[in-house]
Enzyme design. Structure first.
Site: not given
Ligand code: NAD
Length: 367
Positions: A148, A198, A230, A254, A258
């Site tokens: 980001y 990852k 994942d 992020d 959620d």
């Protein structure tokens, strides 16, 4: 009878923001005023405009005077920013820029998002009761680095076509400081930390994994495991209770936080903390300004009130006051009171009725 000890003076800055931010912040302020009247807590409260409210008043989402107030405060409570009124503005001038500006200027690099299922709300979860009963996960997201913020970034023309570019980058120092926050948090809980990356595909997260393993040597009492992102997304909805503390980078955090949010029923229940290296922090609900219900008394103030509890716990090291607020919220829900987002029929408590009821529950706990 529960007691709240006297404390050193604390300077708290309230930034209500936009939309329901004002309504939920009014409940936080009521709660703080109640605590000041009934206990020996010494709090000084000031307010400032950020987001769309600041654009309307000062022409910018984060006026320098408010940033200065934030730098001098011991802790910041933020409602939410944004709304349709400001959506047509250039991305650099939108209300949401206030959040990024506060996070980066104050170096609030550690974002803590607890996903705790309040037992009276079991039916509101999207998962079966046995999968989520007693759910209590803490997701720690690195907040000021990663893809980001990485440079270079942007959209350019190459060989006659548009190319979009972002850079996923972490240095060792950034990884180490979030790792220490996560290990320390795990030490205070069930001593299990799962680092999500990852590393099978991205070199930057290979480094993340290496540094986590190195920092782990300083915390022999914490069990560190690693999981690919994942798989972590799948495990969060398959067996969420396997997790205690989860630590991950900005983008993965992020998304995963959620997912965890939905396990607990309503986004109106979820608080968060963003901390700097000394534990100074900004505390805010996970949800946004909810323009669809703003001004109607339908906003659930509990994520905001639970953010106040997190402020006492993480910035003021006052676990007693934090526990009392959390218990007051649980007791209020156990009495059956529901705001519109939680109600299973047409009757619901307004934002201020819910806030008043939490204060009444707190008064009982204080005796
Ligand atoms: P949102 O979280 O504001 O709303 C999503 C849905 O959840 C809406 O239906 C809303 O009514 C409901 N909801 C949210 N909070 C609630 C509460 N406390 N009680 C009851 N219901 C609640 O997300 P959105 O609609 O995507 O975004 C609206 C605005 O908020 C946008 O401008 C967005 O950029 C901004 N936003 C701000 C923040 C922040 O300030 N931290 C976070 C997310 C979104």
């Amino acid at each position: 009878m529960a007691k709240v000890n006297s404390s050193s003076p604390r300077n708290i800055l309230l930034l209500p923001g936009d939309g329901i931010g004002h309504e939920i912040m009014a409940e936080a302020e009521k709660l703080l005023n109640f605590l000041m009247q009934k206990t020996a807590l010494d709090l000084t409260i000031s307010t400032g405009a950020v987001g769309g409210a600041a654009i309307d008043q000062f022409g910018e989402p984060l006026p320098s005077s408010v940033l200065m107030q934030a730098k001098h405060a011991d802790a910041i409570l933020l409602g939410a920013v944004g709304g349709p009124k400001w959506e047509a503005l250039d991305i650099a001038k939108r209300p949401e820029k206030a959040l990024l500006g506060l996070r980066s200027s104050l170096e609030l690099f550690a974002n803590l998002r607890p996903a705790i299922l309040a037992e009276p709300l079991m039916a509101a979860s999207s998962l079966k009761p046995d999968l989520v009963s007693n759910l209590d996960i803490l997701i720690i997201r690195e907040l000021t680095g990663g893809i980001y913020f990485g440079q270079p970034r942007g959209v350019s023309i190459e060989n006659g076509e548009r190319v979009g570019l972002n850079t996923y980058r972490y240095n060792e120092t950034e990884i180490k400081r979030i790792a220490h926050v996560a290990f320390k948090a795990a030490q205070k809980r069930n001593k299990r930390l799962c680092s999500v990356d990852k590393a099978n595909v991205l070199e930057v997260t290979e480094l993340w994994r290496e540094v986590l393993n190195e920092v782990a040597e300083e915390y022999p009492d914490v069990e560190l495991t690693h999981m690919y992102v994942d798989n972590a997304a799948m495990q969060l909805v398959r067996q969420p209770k396997q997790f205690d503390v989860v630590v991950t980078g900005n983008m993965f955090g992020d998304i995963l936080s959620d997912i965890a949010a939905m396990l607990t029923g309503s986004i109106g229940m979820l608080p968060s903390a963003s901390l700097d290296v000394n534990g100074k922090g900004m505390f805010e609900p996970v949800h946004g300004s909810a323009p669809d219900i703003a001004g109607q008394g339908k906003a659930n103030p509990l994520a905001m009130l639970l953010s106040v509890a997190m402020m006492f716990r993480y910035s003021f090291n006052d676990h007693n006051t934090a526990n009392l607020i959390e218990q007051a919220v649980t007791n209020t829900l156990a009495q059956g009171l529901r705001t519109a987002d939680l109600s299973e029929n047409d009757t619901y408590a307004t934002t201020s009725e819910m806030g008043d009821s939490v204060i009444a529950s707190l008064e009982k706990l204080l005796g």
